[in-house]
Design a protein around this motif. Structure first.
Motif, PDB file in Angstrom:
ATOM      1  N   ARG A 138      58.866 -19.995  51.806  1.00 11.61           N
ATOM      2  CA  ARG A 138      59.762 -20.911  52.513  1.00 11.61           C
ATOM      3  C   ARG A 138      60.151 -20.385  53.891  1.00 11.61           C
ATOM      4  NH1 ARG A 138      65.392 -21.814  53.029  1.00 11.61           N
ATOM      5  NH2 ARG A 138      65.892 -24.044  53.192  1.00 11.61           N
ATOM      6  N   ASN A 139      60.645 -19.170  53.956  1.00 12.23           N
ATOM      7  CA  ASN A 139      61.096 -18.636  55.242  1.00 12.23           C
ATOM      8  C   ASN A 139      59.938 -18.506  56.229  1.00 12.23           C
ATOM      9  OD1 ASN A 139      63.722 -18.453  54.317  1.00 12.23           O
ATOM     10  ND2 ASN A 139      63.494 -16.323  53.629  1.00 12.23           N
ATOM     11  N   GLN A 140      58.763 -18.144  55.726  1.00 15.49           N
ATOM     12  CA  GLN A 140      57.598 -18.039  56.603  1.00 15.49           C
ATOM     13  C   GLN A 140      57.191 -19.406  57.145  1.00 15.49           C
ATOM     14  OE1 GLN A 140      55.296 -15.945  53.465  1.00 15.49           O
ATOM     15  NE2 GLN A 140      54.856 -14.402  55.036  1.00 15.49           N
ATOM     16  N   ARG A 141      57.297 -20.424  56.318  1.00 16.40           N
ATOM     17  CA  ARG A 141      56.928 -21.772  56.775  1.00 16.40           C
ATOM     18  C   ARG A 141      57.917 -22.273  57.814  1.00 16.40           C
ATOM     19  NH1 ARG A 141      56.344 -22.546  51.183  1.00 16.40           N
ATOM     20  NH2 ARG A 141      58.046 -24.065  51.122  1.00 16.40           N
ATOM     21  N   ILE A 142      59.184 -21.960  57.622  1.00 14.45           N
ATOM     22  CA  ILE A 142      60.196 -22.377  58.598  1.00 14.45           C
ATOM     23  C   ILE A 142      59.947 -21.685  59.939  1.00 14.45           C
ATOM     24  CG2 ILE A 142      62.649 -22.294  59.161  1.00 14.45           C
ATOM     25  CD1 ILE A 142      63.255 -22.601  56.191  1.00 14.45           C
ATOM     26  N   LYS A 143      59.637 -20.393  59.898  1.00 12.37           N
ATOM     27  CA  LYS A 143      59.343 -19.668  61.137  1.00 12.37           C
ATOM     28  C   LYS A 143      58.069 -20.195  61.789  1.00 12.37           C
ATOM     29  CE  LYS A 143      61.582 -15.327  59.771  1.00 12.37           C
ATOM     30  NZ  LYS A 143      61.354 -13.882  59.477  1.00 12.37           N
ATOM     31  N   LEU A 144      57.064 -20.510  60.971  1.00 12.33           N
ATOM     32  CA  LEU A 144      55.819 -21.020  61.518  1.00 12.33           C
ATOM     33  C   LEU A 144      56.029 -22.372  62.181  1.00 12.33           C
ATOM     34  CD1 LEU A 144      52.730 -20.465  61.686  1.00 12.33           C
ATOM     35  CD2 LEU A 144      52.495 -21.873  59.624  1.00 12.33           C
ATOM     36  N   GLN A 145      56.886 -23.199  61.578  1.00 12.44           N
ATOM     37  CA  GLN A 145      57.161 -24.514  62.154  1.00 12.44           C
ATOM     38  C   GLN A 145      57.837 -24.388  63.513  1.00 12.44           C
ATOM     39  OE1 GLN A 145      56.289 -27.478  61.039  1.00 12.44           O
ATOM     40  NE2 GLN A 145      57.355 -28.652  62.612  1.00 12.44           N
ATOM     41  N   ALA A 146      58.728 -23.419  63.633  1.00 13.10           N
ATOM     42  CA  ALA A 146      59.456 -23.239  64.890  1.00 13.10           C
ATOM     43  C   ALA A 146      58.657 -22.475  65.938  1.00 13.10           C
ATOM     44  CB  ALA A 146      60.776 -22.511  64.624  1.00 13.10           C
ATOM     45  N   ALA A 147      57.614 -21.773  65.522  1.00 12.11           N
ATOM     46  CA  ALA A 147      56.842 -20.942  66.447  1.00 12.11           C
ATOM     47  C   ALA A 147      55.977 -21.817  67.357  1.00 12.11           C
ATOM     48  CB  ALA A 147      55.968 -19.967  65.665  1.00 12.11           C
ATOM     49  N   PRO A 148      55.686 -21.343  68.559  1.00 13.85           N
ATOM     50  CA  PRO A 148      54.774 -22.083  69.454  1.00 13.85           C
ATOM     51  C   PRO A 148      53.356 -22.049  68.904  1.00 13.85           C
ATOM     52  CG  PRO A 148      55.316 -19.931  70.390  1.00 13.85           C
ATOM     53  CD  PRO A 148      56.197 -20.092  69.189  1.00 13.85           C
ATOM     54  N   TRP A 149      52.549 -22.988  69.373  1.00 14.81           N
ATOM     55  CA  TRP A 149      51.170 -23.043  68.911  1.00 14.81           C
ATOM     56  C   TRP A 149      50.383 -21.844  69.412  1.00 14.81           C
ATOM     57  CZ3 TRP A 149      48.972 -26.002  65.328  1.00 14.81           C
ATOM     58  CH2 TRP A 149      49.666 -27.146  64.905  1.00 14.81           C
ATOM     59  N   GLY A 150      49.659 -21.238  68.485  1.00 14.22           N
ATOM     60  CA  GLY A 150      48.789 -20.110  68.795  1.00 14.22           C
ATOM     61  C   GLY A 150      47.669 -20.065  67.776  1.00 14.22           C
ATOM     62  N   LEU A 151      46.834 -19.017  67.823  1.00 18.65           N
ATOM     63  CA  LEU A 151      45.715 -18.922  66.899  1.00 18.65           C
ATOM     64  C   LEU A 151      46.177 -18.851  65.450  1.00 18.65           C
ATOM     65  CD1 LEU A 151      43.306 -16.469  68.799  1.00 18.65           C
ATOM     66  CD2 LEU A 151      43.097 -18.957  68.514  1.00 18.65           C
ATOM     67  N   ASN A 152      47.245 -18.093  65.183  1.00 16.14           N
ATOM     68  CA  ASN A 152      47.733 -17.949  63.807  1.00 16.14           C
ATOM     69  C   ASN A 152      48.209 -19.297  63.259  1.00 16.14           C
ATOM     70  OD1 ASN A 152      48.753 -16.447  61.403  1.00 16.14           O
ATOM     71  ND2 ASN A 152      50.751 -17.079  62.235  1.00 16.14           N
ATOM     72  N   LYS A 153      49.018 -19.993  64.038  1.00 12.09           N
ATOM     73  CA  LYS A 153      49.541 -21.281  63.583  1.00 12.09           C
ATOM     74  C   LYS A 153      48.415 -22.299  63.449  1.00 12.09           C
ATOM     75  CE  LYS A 153      53.206 -24.637  64.552  1.00 12.09           C
ATOM     76  NZ  LYS A 153      54.393 -24.940  65.390  1.00 12.09           N
ATOM     77  N   LEU A 154      47.494 -22.310  64.392  1.00  8.61           N
ATOM     78  CA  LEU A 154      46.381 -23.252  64.338  1.00  8.61           C
ATOM     79  C   LEU A 154      45.503 -22.990  63.117  1.00  8.61           C
ATOM     80  CD1 LEU A 154      44.753 -25.518  65.661  1.00  8.61           C
ATOM     81  CD2 LEU A 154      43.527 -23.757  66.973  1.00  8.61           C
ATOM     82  N   ALA A 155      45.233 -21.717  62.804  1.00  9.69           N
ATOM     83  CA  ALA A 155      44.386 -21.381  61.658  1.00  9.69           C
ATOM     84  C   ALA A 155      45.047 -21.782  60.351  1.00  9.69           C
ATOM     85  CB  ALA A 155      44.079 -19.882  61.668  1.00  9.69           C
ATOM     86  N   ARG A 156      46.345 -21.486  60.235  1.00 10.60           N
ATOM     87  CA  ARG A 156      47.051 -21.814  58.986  1.00 10.60           C
ATOM     88  C   ARG A 156      47.187 -23.324  58.801  1.00 10.60           C
ATOM     89  NH1 ARG A 156      49.579 -17.663  56.337  1.00 10.60           N
ATOM     90  NH2 ARG A 156      49.539 -15.639  57.381  1.00 10.60           N
ATOM     91  N   ARG A 157      47.526 -24.024  59.852  1.00 11.06           N
ATOM     92  CA  ARG A 157      47.654 -25.480  59.745  1.00 11.06           C
ATOM     93  C   ARG A 157      46.298 -26.130  59.466  1.00 11.06           C
ATOM     94  NH1 ARG A 157      52.654 -27.457  61.696  1.00 11.06           N
ATOM     95  NH2 ARG A 157      54.132 -26.092  60.613  1.00 11.06           N
ATOM     96  N   SER A 158      45.259 -25.622  60.094  1.00 15.57           N
ATOM     97  CA  SER A 158      43.926 -26.179  59.858  1.00 15.57           C
ATOM     98  C   SER A 158      43.499 -25.973  58.412  1.00 15.57           C
ATOM     99  CB  SER A 158      42.908 -25.536  60.800  1.00 15.57           C
ATOM    100  OG  SER A 158      43.241 -25.792  62.156  1.00 15.57           O
ATOM    101  N   ALA A 159      43.773 -24.778  57.880  1.00 20.36           N
ATOM    102  CA  ALA A 159      43.422 -24.499  56.479  1.00 20.36           C
ATOM    103  C   ALA A 159      44.190 -25.427  55.543  1.00 20.36           C
ATOM    104  CB  ALA A 159      43.710 -23.043  56.156  1.00 20.36           C
TER     105      ALA A 159
END
Length: 470
Positions: A138-159
């Motif tokens: 949960r906490n990781q998803r909340i941080k990921l949602q608030a984080a700017p777009w980057g390779l990590n966020k793009l890879a996780r969202r794409s998966a």
């Protein structure tokens, strides 16, 4: 009259503790992982249902797909039985059974259907699990949602969305496979040779699954599902619903494990917010029963785990009735529940009898649009078209006849041989032999019977039209 009534200022305070917001700043509900008895029960039940849904469509029976609603031929195959549009009354009975079964379980235990077996809830749990696997807790998803777009966020969202679409496509393919043979359908899809109509429906149900389970989620339960609106009408004070024990839990507040809550004026609720963080619809069950509650018992599992850690008894949140919360006793046998159960059992019995006595041959009669004619022998004739259906899985021989046809003769082909599931249209005529005066129209009953088993038959009625006063 100039004197004023003395007033005293009283300082007030809100005794209710601060509430956590179920939704984050992105207006999404991010649920927390948990374990427990009810979660295990829900996963086990959903696993069986998923196995039936995804597995049954691939079974064969007698050289064909075991379960297939063949709309093109108007045949409904369910293992060894074949049903026809003429058996529609059986579907009506099945729907009535499902309705009264839902009514009975709702009166007994609230919205357990929603929380444990509803397709919307079941697929949403799968999509939430995928979200946890690809984006973290949960906490990781909340941080990921608030984080700017980057390779990590793009890879996780794409998966995440790739897995969502894969599950949705498999769901859409399986659902359409119950109406179109699944093996050729899957082969055509893999080789990109699928027809336009089949492709449309596969993509339609793929999109519906992806949208409902991935994006809408609790909005379907809260705003689109009619069951949420009328469930309260079916509840009574003995209905088992998920409830928070206010008398035991209040006053809420944090404390150390070794502190006796009674010594500091607190109840058993430590206000950890776990019940809110695991709720898929984002409600606080401590505010009382709410329309949004789907009865999934996630809050019970979460609260019981906290009670275990604190050394308190379980059951601060539990399945209970209003009577029991008020210190009374839950009455299991009550008129409404008995009534729904009785109707349910009667309908199940009626369906069983109807299936056992279902005629395995069907007969439909259509009269020619001409009123009557006179044949070469001077007899009045009416023309009919008889549709005969062999509902069995074997070749059958049948005989056509008239019931109580004194004074009439059936002319045409009266001995038939039909292949399994074959439908034939047989043109026949009925001639009136009697010279007795008759009314202009009278009822005529046709019969088709198995040549080897005369007790297997079907009848259909029509009208015979003749000149007045003949």
């Amino acid at each position: 009259m100039s004197e004023r009534i003395p007033a005293q200022l009283i300082q007030t305070f809100d005794p209710a503790p601060n509430k956590i917001k179920a939704r984050t700043t992105d207006n999404l509900i991010h649920t927390r992982s948990f374990t427990g008895v009810f979660r295990t029960l829900r996963i086990s039940g959903a696993g069986v249902l998923f196995l039936l849904f995804f597995g049954t469509v691939w079974l064969n029976w007698g050289g064909r797909q075991a379960v297939l609603w063949d709309l093109s031929e108007s045949k409904f195959h369910i293992f060894g039985a074949t049903f026809w549009p003429q058996d529609f009354i059986l579907l009506s009975a099945l729907l009535i059974i499902a309705a009264f079964g839902l009514f009975a379980i709702t009166v007994f235990a609230g919205r357990v259907w929603c929380g444990y077996t509803c397709p919307q809830s079941s697929w949403t749990w799968i999509f939430m699990w995928v979200e946890k696997v690809t984006e973290g807790e949960r906490n990781q998803r909340i941080k990921l949602q608030a984080a700017p777009w980057g390779l990590n966020k793009l890879a996780r969202r794409s998966a995440k969305h790739t897995l969502w679409l894969a599950i949705s496509l498999l769901t859409g393919l399986t659902f359409v496979g119950y109406f179109t043979p699944i093996r050729p359908l899957a082969e055509e899809l893999l080789t990109l040779q699928i027809g336009g109509a089949s492709l449309f429906w596969v993509l339609f149900f793929t999109g519906a699954t992806y949208l409902n389970a991935g994006w809408l989620r609790e909005a379907v339960c809260m705003h689109m599902c009619p069951y949420a609106r009328f469930q309260s009408v079916m509840f009574d004070k003995d209905t088992l619903t998920i409830s928070y024990d206010v008398a035991r839990g209040e006053i809420r507040g944090p404390r150390k494990r070794e502190v006796n809550p009674a010594n500091v004026g607190l109840g058993d609720c430590i206000d950890c917010q776990m019940c809110v963080q695991v709720c898929p619809t984002g409600i606080d069950i401590r505010d009382g029963l709410q329309m949004e509650c789907i009865g999934c018992a996630a809050c019970i599992d979460a609260c019981d785990s906290i009670m275990d850690k604190m050394g308190y008894a379980r059951g601060l949140i539990k399945y209970t009735s209003e009577h029991q919360l008020q210190g009374g006793k839950t009455h299991l046998l009550r008129p409404r529940l008995v009534g729904y159960t009785a109707v349910l059992l009667v309908m199940i019995g009626a369906l069983a009898v109807a299936l056992a006595e279902r005629p395995m041959v069907s007969l439909d009669v259509s009269k020619d649009r001409g009123l009557f004619r006179e044949n070469s022998q001077g007899q009045i004739e009416n023309i009919y078209s008889l549709k005969v259906i062999n509902k069995t899985q074997q070749h059958q021989a049948y005989e056509l006849s008239l019931v109580d046809g004194d004074g009439f003769v059936l002319q045409g082909k009266t001995h038939l041989s039909l292949a399994p599931g074959e439908i034939v249209d047989v043109p026949v005529s009925v001639a009136m032999l009697s010279e007795r005066p008759r009314s202009g129209s009278q009822e005529m009953t046709f019969k088709v019977a198995d040549s080897d088993q005369p007790q297997v038959y079907s009848v259909a009625k029509s009208r015979f039209v003749a000149p007045m006063n003949r």
